[in-house]
Scaffold this active site. Structure first.
Site, short mmCIF file in Angstrom:
data_model
loop_
_atom_site.label_atom_id
_atom_site.label_comp_id
_atom_site.label_asym_id
_atom_site.label_seq_id
_atom_site.Cartn_x
_atom_site.Cartn_y
_atom_site.Cartn_z
NE ARG A 106 -9.80 31.76 6.70
CZ ARG A 106 -9.36 30.47 6.66
NH1 ARG A 106 -8.58 29.93 5.97
NH2 ARG A 106 -10.04 29.47 7.17
CG HIS A 133 -7.91 26.09 1.43
ND1 HIS A 133 -6.82 27.22 1.33
CD2 HIS A 133 -8.13 25.70 2.77
CE1 HIS A 133 -6.83 27.41 2.92
NE2 HIS A 133 -7.20 26.46 3.65
CD GLN A 136 -4.48 23.08 4.11
OE1 GLN A 136 -4.63 23.91 4.81
NE2 GLN A 136 -3.45 22.30 4.63
CG ASP A 229 -12.21 20.09 5.71
OD1 ASP A 229 -11.76 20.33 6.97
OD2 ASP A 229 -12.09 20.87 4.75
CB CYS A 270 -7.11 21.21 5.85
SG CYS A 270 -8.60 20.94 5.92
NE ARG A 315 -1.97 26.59 4.75
CZ ARG A 315 -3.10 27.27 4.94
NH1 ARG A 315 -3.78 26.85 5.87
NH2 ARG A 315 -3.52 28.26 4.33
#
Length: 331
Positions: A106, A133, A136, A229, A270, A315
């Site tokens: 990440r 991502h 996600q 987001d 998210c 997730r």
């Protein structure tokens, strides 16, 4: 379908059948977990988590998923390693690949995770970069399937900063899976042309479509999912005033939800979300602009149609599926 040893560095590393297999397998593992059935597909394995960026959900999801599968987890922050400073990415990949069975990364540059994937010799998973991502996306489309019955042919509308990794990932993943994706954003914050082109190419196979527009009413009408987001990604907090001026017409509020014209539209985010004044950024927004939330109002965030915490839990279930099939003894 054999996933073993494969990297997941960006959404289009996997085709439609592979992505759907992962989502369906995650749903299966989630059901087994709810019934207390153990899933020790990775007993005795070891995975490394390389995190250049802070994380709540991603770090927790990888750690818990791996532990539930029977694997051991080692967390390596930027300060714990020589990565890119005194040791090249290639050398780091070879060292870690000789000791670990899988590596999650990440961080900032997509090129870093791609290079890890080239040289590690073990599965490498993109846990977020500036460009993409992918983990996600697995959680998002599982959540949509759970609450709407299917994602096929549905319309997911992302509202806000349309040139970030989330909007890019949604645009491409929707194109692969046959989901219509609308991006509603000011013209200066719309998806990169290269990503729009890639999505168009993928849509020719799946039959889905996309709409990129700055017109909120046009972009939101008919949406099955409204998604947003944060307006300032990590490291961009200094741009808050500029972003607010650009994006406050794109705040997800009840008026926008009503514009969809649908009864069962769900809201996704998210996370983290600036929806009240209980965070430092929320307090700053109130002091500067006199508002109680930024990208979404508290009313929408806490509503019955908001599925953000199901999405967050997913997730873990989807990452568990990814780890199991690429690094575990599933087959």
């Amino acid at each position: 379908m054999n996933f073993y040893g494969k990297n997941f560095l960006k959404e289009y590393d996997f085709d439609k059948d592979q992505l759907e297999t992962l989502i369906n397998f995650a749903e299966h593992l989630k059901t087994k977990e709810k019934h207390g059935i153990p899933q020790r597909f990775m007993s005795g394995k070891h995975i490394a988590l390389i995190f250049e960026k802070q994380s709540t959900r991603t770090r927790s999801a990888f750690t818990v998923a791996a532990s539930k599968l029977g694997a051991n987890v080692e967390y390596l922050s930027k300060n714990d390693m020589q990565l890119g400073a005194k040791e090249s990415v290639e050398d780091t990949a070879k060292v870690l690949g000789s000791m670990f069975d899988g590596i999650a990364f990440r961080g900032f540059e997509q090129s870093t995770v791609e290079e890890l994937g080239t040289h590690a010799g073990v599965p490498v998973w993109n846990a977020l970069t500036n460009e993409w991502h992918p983990t996600q996306m697995l959680a998002d489309f599982l959540t949509i399937k759970e609450h709407l019955g299917t994602y096929h042919g549905k319309t997911v509308t992302f509202v806000g900063d349309g040139r970030n990794n989330m909007s890019h990932s949604l645009l491409v993943t929707g194109a692969i899976l046959g989901v219509n994706i609308n991006i509603v954003a000011p013209e200066s914050l719309q998806p990169a042309l290269s990503v729009q082109k890639l999505a168009k190419e993928l849509q020719q196979q799946s039959g889905s479509r996309s709409l990129i527009t700055s017109d909120v009413e046009k972009g939101v009408h008919g949406s099955d999912v409204i998604y947003t987001d944060v307006w300032c990604s990590m490291g961009e907090e200094d741009a808050l005033e500029e972003r607010y001026e650009l994006l406050h017409p794109y705040q997800v509020n009840q008026q926008m939800m009503d514009m969809t014209g649908k009864e069962n539209t769900i809201f996704l985010h998210c996370l983290p979300a600036i929806h009240d004044t209980t965070t430092d950024v929320g307090k700053l927004a109130y002091e500067k602009f006199g508002v109680d939330g930024l990208e979404v109002t508290d009313e929408v965030f806490r509503s019955s149609y908001s599925k953000v915490f199901d999405q967050a839990e997913n997730r873990m279930h989807t990452i568990k599926a990814l780890l199991a099939v690429t690094c575990g003894d599933v087959y």
